[in-house]
Design a protein around this motif. Structure first.
Motif: not given
Lengths: 168, 168
Positions: A23-24, A26-27, A29-30, A35, A43, A45
């Motif tokens: 779950g992490y 995307l955080t 990447l941001n 991103d 990716i 997830v």
């Protein structure tokens, strides 16, 4: 109508970030600014890691992480591994390294902390008390933070391109 | 050390969002709240669509999109397709549909617009002037917005879980 496989082939050159806490991705990447890279990124997830666990995984072509990015990843996913790929082969694989002290990267939310004093601007500094679950302590005011209380300092975040400034 | 393929198999049941404008997949996941789903998600960013173009693609297991989510996707990627998967087969495939009017979803940034009046709370409403590149117009104050100026209304955004409240 049959469904085609989304086959994510091996990358020729770049970086694989594996064993990210589920779950992490995307955080990560941001926060790292990845991103916004124009590169091919794949990716997964919540993929099955083994019988009991899930993980995230990121593959990004033609990009190698800098020290700040690796430190961010180590904070969010202490068990992550970074593999460097050249000519389709893994030339180096390493675990992320959560340092004993985290300097500059994170804000102290305590308004009375000297790091928030306008007269005496100093870098924040946190001791890592525990890795998993993460617990850190401001060396100046002694305030303790858990992972979900952490705020990364804005200066460390790359400027967002216009298309990503869709506010929430 | 050899590199393993990240093979993303066909999903048994769920949704494939294809032909997303390159670079927009992560924004879509964030705005729709799908980034917080505990489900298996596989994402390709900047994958080759054909000889000349790039696209993003998202596959998410056991999730089907609601109307609001599809509208958000149509705003960010008017050419995206949504495929519904059951028993490994595509049972329905459709293009996203950018409506002629967008109601409630987007804020009007004009402070003098009646939609921002505290006395008379009314839903925002925008006419779609052009699809690609996106150009919309507030039906009340006539202000025109391009894609990178759009702000989605907070009420439409699902509440973030604690682990995603790492602020930037």
């Amino acid at each position: 109508m049959s469904q085609t496989n989304l086959r994510i082939d091996r990358i020729q050159k770049g970086t694989v970030i594996d064993h990210i806490d589920a779950g992490y991705a995307l955080t990560i990447l941001n926060l790292t600014g990845l991103d916004e890279a124009p590169n091919l990124i794949t990716i997964g997830v919540n993929v099955s890691s083994n019988k009991y666990n899930k993980k995230d995984i990121i593959k990004i072509e033609n990009v190698f992480l800098d020290k700040v990015q690796m430190q961010m990843i180590s904070i969010l996913s202490p068990n992550a591994t970074i593999s460097l790929i050249e000519n389709f082969m893994v030339i180096e694989k390493k675990r992320v390294n959560l340092p004993e002290k985290i300097i500059k990267l994170i804000e102290c939310k305590n308004n009375t902390c000297i790091t928030n004093s306008k007269k005496e601007p100093i870098f924040t500094e946190f001791s890592v008390l525990e890795e998993k679950p993460l617990k850190i302590q401001c060396v100046y005011c002694d305030r303790i933070y858990k992972l979900d209380e952490i705020i990364f300092t804005k200066k460390e975040i790359k400027e967002k391109k216009i298309k990503q400034t869709i506010q929430l």
